[in-house]
Motif scaffolding. Structure first.
Motif, PDB file in Angstrom:
ATOM      1  N   GLU A   1      21.477  -7.602  46.079  1.00  0.00           N
ATOM      2  CA  GLU A   1      22.869  -7.220  46.286  1.00  0.00           C
ATOM      3  C   GLU A   1      23.718  -8.465  46.532  1.00  0.00           C
ATOM      4  O   GLU A   1      23.288  -9.395  47.217  1.00  0.00           O
TER       5      GLU A   1
ATOM      6  N   LYS B  13      23.104  -6.799  41.450  1.00  0.00           N
ATOM      7  CA  LYS B  13      24.509  -6.377  41.521  1.00  0.00           C
ATOM      8  C   LYS B  13      25.312  -7.515  42.140  1.00  0.00           C
ATOM      9  O   LYS B  13      24.978  -8.000  43.224  1.00  0.00           O
TER      10      LYS B  13
ATOM     11  N   ASP C 180      26.288  -6.686  36.700  1.00  0.00           N
ATOM     12  CA  ASP C 180      25.046  -5.967  36.980  1.00  0.00           C
ATOM     13  C   ASP C 180      23.987  -6.396  35.973  1.00  0.00           C
ATOM     14  O   ASP C 180      24.313  -6.846  34.865  1.00  0.00           O
TER      15      ASP C 180
END
Length: 485
Positions: free
Chosen positions: A304, A341, A351
């Motif tokens: 992330e 991401k 992404d």
């Protein structure tokens, strides 16, 4: 040794003669001289006491030392013919050119207890120090060594100095070398721990290793490895809950990344998951399953707020690991899915789903997808990552699907008169990780082949080092203007 004895003998004679002269001259012996005589006499007697082991019969001594080393230290020593006795720095027997099943020793010093040299049958060893040893280890030897660490070490230290560990493959060829500057192993009676401490060097990188194995009911194992030059620290702790189940944690800190893992080992299958890990200051979650023999890994990673640029920098962890060649092994099987991401809007990709497949020393990224939320996506197929003549190369087909040409042209600052309706671009690339050169082949736009002039402009993007955003935009706009549609 003879010279030391001779010097003390001369000193005593001079002292006695001096005292005789003083007595003849009717002088009394001073208290200080009495103390000097007493100390010299005691020292002289002590030296003779230390020399008593020189009188031990050689064959008996060899057998006794071999027996003691086997029983107390689990060292089955071969060839003890070159044995000598020294009293400095403390009494010890020194054996040259001895061997065991996995090593050759330059010198092994066996330090002995001084309690009673008169009774040779009570000969006791205090410590063993090994110098200039060369250990040769095959893959099959690790099981034996691992089993030995479960047994209680001697509470007397074994020290190893200036030695080497040679790791060899099944063809008996050396694959890597660890240089040991100093190390020690023993059993700590107070903590009930088998302990190993090592300082050394591997791949020219200094490191320290500390191993602890509790022999109490918890059966805790702890391994700590540090390499300060590359800011690497590894701590692995495990607890054996029963005969088949082991649980534990593994923490790896390197550069700005911290990888923390919880794991369970059941019937030689390891199941693991992340525990508050970060890579390049980005949160990372992962889980997977690993079989050791043969090596078979199934892994899923979620990154992330990760910058895609970190995947392609030359010294990234992933690149360095791939370039090491460790993955190009026919005994390794890996199936990994890496979901990325990025929350940084100025990234080219937002992404990605990267699929890493390794089987029979072949590596590919087939069906991996990189997505730009505004423009479209890139899909990888027929890929092959290979190492040849120490050169790491990636060959792959790319399919670029454009969902919003307006967004693409806006990103490229393309003039309105040059804009075309482009839906798909297909091409083949070959990328050399060493020279950082990329070659473009078989380019097709909406299934139309491009001209030679188009190909020549594309070749201007070949040198990755010289590329920047402005240059890439300029060349791409030239290509769009040249393409007839």
């Amino acid at each position: 040794m003879k010279q030391i004895v001779k010097n003390f003998n001369n000193l005593i004679k001079k002292t006695i003669f001096k005292l005789e002269n003083k007595t003849n001259n009717k002088f009394q012996v001073s208290t200080f001289n009495k103390y000097v005589i007493a100390i010299i006499s005691i020292l002289f007697i002590y030296i003779f006491y230390l020399l008593i082991p020189l009188l031990y019969e050689k064959n008996w001594l060899q057998n006794k030392i071999t027996e003691k080393l086997k029983d107390e230290f689990n060292i089955s020593l071969i060839n003890t013919t070159d044995i000598s006795y020294r009293i400095l720095p403390r009494p010890h027997f020194s054996i040259k050119n001895s061997i065991i099943s996995l090593a050759k020793f330059g010198i092994i010093n066996i330090y002995i207890n001084q309690n009673n040299f008169f009774n040779k049958s009570n000969l006791n060893i205090d410590e063993v120090t090994i110098y200039d040893a060369n250990f040769s280890l095959l893959k099959s030897d690790f099981k034996v060594l691992s089993a030995n660490t479960k047994n209680k070490f001697s509470n007397k230290k074994i020290k190893i100095n200036n030695s080497n560990i040679f790791f060899k493959d099944n063809l008996n060829e050396i694959t890597s070398i660890i240089k040991i500057s100093n190390g020690a192993l023993f059993f700590d009676e107070k903590k009930l721990l088998n302990l190993i401490d090592v300082k050394g060097e591997v791949f020219n990188i200094p490191f320290s290793l500390n191993y602890q194995h509790a022999l109490n009911s918890k059966k805790k194992k702890r391994i700590e490895i540090e390499a300060n030059d590359i800011r690497l620290k590894i701590i692995n702790e495990s607890f054996k809950l029963d005969e088949n189940l082991t649980t534990g944690t593994n923490n790896i800190s390197v550069l700005s990344s911290k990888i923390n893992t919880k794991f369970n080992v059941l019937d030689q299958i390891i199941k693991f998951e992340s525990n508050n890990s970060r890579m390049y200051n980005s949160k990372i979650n992962y889980n997977g399953r690993l079989a050791i023999n043969p090596f078979d890994l199934d892994l899923t990673i979620d990154l992330e707020d990760y910058k895609f640029f970190n995947l392609f920098i030359s010294n990234s962890i992933i690149n360095e690991f791939i370039k090491s060649g460790l993955l190009f092994n026919e005994n390794i099987s890996i199936k990994a899915l890496i979901n990325i991401k990025s929350n940084t809007r100025d990234e080219i990709f937002h992404d990605a789903n990267i699929k890493l497949n390794i089987l029979n020393s072949k590596i590919n990224f087939d069906n991996s997808i990189f997505v730009n939320d505004h423009i479209g996506f890139v899909k990888i197929s027929n890929s092959d990552l290979f190492l040849k003549n120490n050169k790491l190369t990636l060959a792959t087909n790319l399919s670029i699907d454009i969902k919003n040409t307006d967004k693409l042209f806006s990103f490229l600052n393309t003039s309105k008169k040059s804009r075309k309706d482009i839906k798909n671009i297909k091409l083949n690339i070959i990328y050399d990780f060493v020279s950082k050169q990329i070659k473009f082949n078989n380019i097709k736009i909406d299934n139309n082949e491009v001209s030679d002039q188009f190909q020549n402009i594309v070749d201007g993007l070949a040198n990755i080092n010289s590329n920047n955003l402005n240059k890439s935009r300029r060349l791409l706009n030239e290509l769009i203007d040249l393409y007839e549609g």
